[in-house]
Design a protein around this motif. Structure first.
Motif, short mmCIF file in Angstrom:
data_model
loop_
_atom_site.label_atom_id
_atom_site.label_comp_id
_atom_site.label_asym_id
_atom_site.label_seq_id
_atom_site.Cartn_x
_atom_site.Cartn_y
_atom_site.Cartn_z
N ASN A 49 -0.96 -5.80 11.66
CA ASN A 49 -1.66 -6.52 10.63
C ASN A 49 -2.80 -7.35 11.38
O ASN A 49 -2.95 -7.30 12.68
N ARG B 291 -5.39 5.35 4.34
CA ARG B 291 -6.05 4.25 5.04
C ARG B 291 -6.85 3.45 3.72
O ARG B 291 -7.25 4.14 2.92
N ARG B 292 -6.83 2.28 3.95
CA ARG B 292 -7.47 1.01 3.22
C ARG B 292 -8.84 1.00 3.78
O ARG B 292 -9.09 1.03 4.87
N ALA C 164 4.44 -2.98 8.71
CA ALA C 164 3.23 -3.76 7.98
C ALA C 164 2.87 -5.13 8.47
O ALA C 164 1.80 -5.40 8.69
N ILE D 275 -3.18 0.30 6.08
CA ILE D 275 -2.62 1.23 5.30
C ILE D 275 -1.92 1.08 4.15
O ILE D 275 -1.59 -0.02 3.84
N ARG D 276 -1.94 2.09 3.37
CA ARG D 276 -1.01 1.94 2.07
C ARG D 276 -0.14 3.10 2.26
O ARG D 276 -0.40 4.47 2.23
N THR E 4 3.38 4.93 0.69
CA THR E 4 4.06 5.12 -0.74
C THR E 4 5.23 5.93 -0.33
O THR E 4 4.96 7.40 -0.06
N THR F 191 5.74 1.25 -2.73
CA THR F 191 4.60 1.08 -2.19
C THR F 191 4.36 -0.31 -1.16
O THR F 191 4.82 -1.38 -1.74
N VAL G 47 0.95 8.44 3.47
CA VAL G 47 0.16 7.54 4.12
C VAL G 47 -1.35 7.57 4.06
O VAL G 47 -2.01 8.54 4.31
N GLU H 221 1.50 -1.94 1.37
CA GLU H 221 0.22 -2.03 2.16
C GLU H 221 0.06 -3.21 2.79
O GLU H 221 0.31 -4.22 2.31
N ASN H 222 -0.90 -3.08 3.75
CA ASN H 222 -1.23 -4.30 4.80
C ASN H 222 -2.58 -4.29 5.17
O ASN H 222 -3.21 -3.03 4.93
N THR H 223 -3.12 -5.36 5.46
CA THR H 223 -4.42 -5.54 5.82
C THR H 223 -4.02 -5.13 7.59
O THR H 223 -3.14 -5.06 8.08
#
Length: 361
Positions: free
Chosen positions: A267, A344-345, A263, A350-351, A353, A288, A342, A290-292
């Motif tokens: 980024n 996608r945001r 993550a 992505i996020r 878990t 979980t 997995v 998640e990242n930009t």
């Protein structure tokens, strides 16, 4: 296993059918004989002008040949009919056996696809088809993995060979620069080898299970990777509840570290964020991360857990990874009877878990 030859199942079933029919016929004839004996006197009985009633001896002389003929017919009928019925019943087994032999020869693409309504044979055939499908997918995955691993290992070895050739042909070249580059290439090769060994370890599930708290592992991984995050201008936010599970502390820490490292590296160039959270459900616990980052396509996201797949181009520098981060995470999760998801945001990134079983009892 070597076995001595024996009678076929079809012959055994035929003899069973014929034997059962013979026993049933014998019981029926015995019942008829006993029933007739109740109405036949031991000696002749005179009936007047009409003559006399036959005795038991006459009945025996008349009944025995007929009974023998009936039993002979039942034996022949049982053998022929049993052979035919056994062949019909065992026909699906022949198809399953043929498919098994093809599979042992390496042909995993063949499927039985037995038609008809569900019964024991069709359930066996469907289970065998499902097993062949999983085996074929696993073999294909292993072949791709071996090819990718060979390619990845070949790259640092080829670079090392080139650097050594340059040093031999150019004695005046800066030795310090050459040593630094060789060290970097060698480090990458070692990291890749260790990742491959870890992946093999998780697939074999050869580890000891003990109580683990995912929230503590998340804090530990965050502290160890905080310098990398600060160097790349990434902010790490942690939250969540105590998340107890059972497993290998070392492997679950590796899972958490890989997720967080992935993550951070994949980024935004500046002012990126990573959110790490834990949650507890009725039967499972979740970690979980998640990242930009860049907007990824659904097709690309679906391949991120495959070995040697990267979300973007290869990252340059000391933290580029070997393309096994999420593959190792998925393997560790599955080795602990868990799952990895997995998604996608929409805004990018992505996020991921990791869902693991909660401790029982």
């Amino acid at each position: 296993m070597t076995r001595a030859p024996g009678p076929s199942v079809r012959l055994k079933l035929t003899l069973s059918y014929a034997g059962f029919l013979m026993v049933a016929g014998a019981l029926l004839l015995a019942a008829v004989w006993v029933f007739l004996l109740r109405y036949v006197p031991e000696r002749d009985v005179v009936m007047g002008p009409r003559g006399f009633i036959p005795n038991r001896g006459d009945l025996q002389r008349a009944f025995t040949p007929a009974a023998t003929g009936v039993m002979a017919f039942l034996l022949l009928f049982g053998l022929l009919g049993g052979w035919f019925l056994a062949g019909r019943m065992l026909a699906p087994l022949d198809r399953i056996t043929a498919a098994t032999r093809k599979a042992t020869l390496g042909s995993l693409s063949h499927r039985i696809r037995l038609p008809g309504r569900r019964d024991e044979f069709r359930e066996l055939a469907d289970s065998f088809d499902a097993m062949l499908e999983r085996l074929e997918a696993h073999v294909d995955e292993q072949r791709r993995f071996a090819a990718n691993a060979s390619h990845e290992l070949r790259t640092p070895l080829a670079v090392t060979q080139i650097l050594l050739d340059v040093a031999r042909n150019d004695p005046d070249r800066d030795v310090g620069e050459l040593v630094d580059r060789l060290r970097s290439v060698n480090t990458r090769a070692i990291d890749l080898t260790e990742a491959l060994l870890l992946l093999s370890l998780t697939e074999q599930r050869s580890f000891t299970r003990e109580p683990v708290d995912l929230s503590l592992l998340a804090e530990e991984a965050t502290e160890s990777l905080l310098p990398l995050a600060e160097k790349r201008g990434v902010t790490i936010e942690t939250s969540g509840d105590v998340a107890p599970t059972v497993g290998s502390p070392a492997l679950l820490l590796q899972l958490t570290t890989n997720l967080l490292h992935n993550a951070i590296v994949h980024n935004l160039p500046d002012h990126g964020t990573v959110q790490v959270s834990t949650a507890v459900g009725p039967e499972s616990v979740e970690l979980t991360v998640e990242n930009t980052g860049e907007r990824l396509s659904p097709q690309l996201v679906s391949t991120l857990t495959e070995p040697f797949q990267r979300g973007t181009e290869r990252i340059r520098g000391d933290h580029g990874g070997v393309g096994l981060g999420l593959a190792i995470v998925k393997s560790i999760a599955e080795a602990h009877d868990g799952t990895l998801t997995v998604v996608r945001r929409p805004a990018g990134g992505i996020r991921v878990t990791a869902q693991l079983p909660a401790p029982t009892g």
